[in-house]
Write an enzyme that holds these catalytic residues in place. Sequence first.
Site, PDB file in Angstrom:
ATOM      1  N   CYS A   6       0.979  -0.989   0.169  1.00 31.42           N
ATOM      2  CA  CYS A   6      -0.017   0.103  -0.198  1.00 31.42           C
ATOM      3  C   CYS A   6       1.051   1.308  -0.371  1.00 31.42           C
ATOM      4  O   CYS A   6       2.122   0.799  -0.547  1.00 31.42           O
ATOM      5  CB  CYS A   6      -0.751   0.035   1.145  1.00 31.42           C
ATOM      6  SG  CYS A   6      -0.700  -0.375   2.976  1.00 31.42           S
ATOM      7  N   PHE A   7       0.599   2.438   0.670  1.00 35.98           N
ATOM      8  CA  PHE A   7       1.601   3.680   0.011  1.00 35.98           C
ATOM      9  C   PHE A   7       2.506   3.604   1.361  1.00 35.98           C
ATOM     10  O   PHE A   7       3.785   4.013   0.619  1.00 35.98           O
ATOM     11  CB  PHE A   7       1.078   5.282   0.515  1.00 35.98           C
ATOM     12  CG  PHE A   7       1.259   6.420   0.714  1.00 35.98           C
ATOM     13  CD1 PHE A   7       1.438   6.129  -0.897  1.00 35.98           C
ATOM     14  CD2 PHE A   7       1.794   7.155   1.612  1.00 35.98           C
ATOM     15  CE1 PHE A   7       2.599   7.454  -1.139  1.00 35.98           C
ATOM     16  CE2 PHE A   7       2.044   7.944   1.161  1.00 35.98           C
ATOM     17  CZ  PHE A   7       2.646   8.313  -0.272  1.00 35.98           C
TER      18      PHE A   7
END
Length: 376
Positions: free
Chosen positions: A95-96
């Site tokens: 994810c980020f």
Amino acid sequence: MSELYDDFKSIVLNNTPLIDVRAPVEFEKGAFLNSCNLPIMNDEERHIVGICYKNEGNAKAIELGHKLVSGDVKEERVVAWMDFMDANPDALLYCFRGGQRSKISQGWLRESGREIKRLKGGYKAFRNYLLRELEESHNRFKPIILGGRTGSGKTLQLKKMPNAIDLEALANHRGSSFGQKITPQTSPINFENNLSYELIQKIEEGFKHIIFEDEGKHIGNVFMPQSFISAMAEAPLIILESTMEKRINITLAEYVIEAQKMYIMAGFEDAFRAWQQSIESAMKRIEKRLGYEKYAIVCALFKSGVNEQIKNGSYEKYKEWIEYLLREYYDPMYDYQIQKRSKQVVFRGGEKEVYEYILSSFNNAIKSSSHIGFAK
């Protein structure tokens, strides 16, 4: 088994498949080669959860996220991840920042009996690694620049060299006023990521010299990294020379024949008209540089080519348009730029001569001549 993975170099060298669980809007801004966007939350869900996080804090935001992505919605997304893992057993997840979204995704997969590692630090950490490599890579190789007038076959020559990197292909743009393609141009972030991938791989293969086509500070809307521009500024420049006839034929194939095929394959209702309008728009963009008189001539020549194709299915008339465009627009501009960089020029020659010069003059420039097949 460790839940985290941070051998970023291994990901690049092995072209490891990646599951990107960020929202589509994040993925579109920038992602990695071999990554597939299978979000844990779509854009709307992410937006709603973001508002909750801002107003009520992290715990409430997580609770809302689990409520929005539950039941059949959750099952559908987990199945999509498992399908990707079935097709790509060595896949990794991110994810980020490598935090909650990828950790939750990893947990849901474990509940379904599947194990997958997630990137330590997520997208941000991997992106920073690629930027560092891009910034420092020029210390680990010596660049060679391949120049030449438009249509001389530079891109074709690059494809024959195993240590070449095609910057225009990475940017998805031909690097000229007529260079826009049907598909969107690569984003600046993805261009940097993809260039870093290429450099890491070429250097790991053992190439001490890497060949690039002569480009300016930008290719379409994509700007070259400043460290990269600086490294290119002192590089030896080799000029590929071709006859006007060959240049016309190469440009005809690229601007007309192959371009029309792309519009047809893209499913345009009137592919020919769409292609014609794209060329007319490109000519309009260079009107000021050409001047009114030359612009009128180039438009008339193009129109003559269009009419001939419509009437007889022939491309021959386009050659007059292309030759005029090369002589009156491209050549003066390119020759002026080369004159300013004359001290960089170390060799001029045809296709075979250029290859042989690179092979004999630069140690380990090309590993094997078996990659090369010259047209007779």
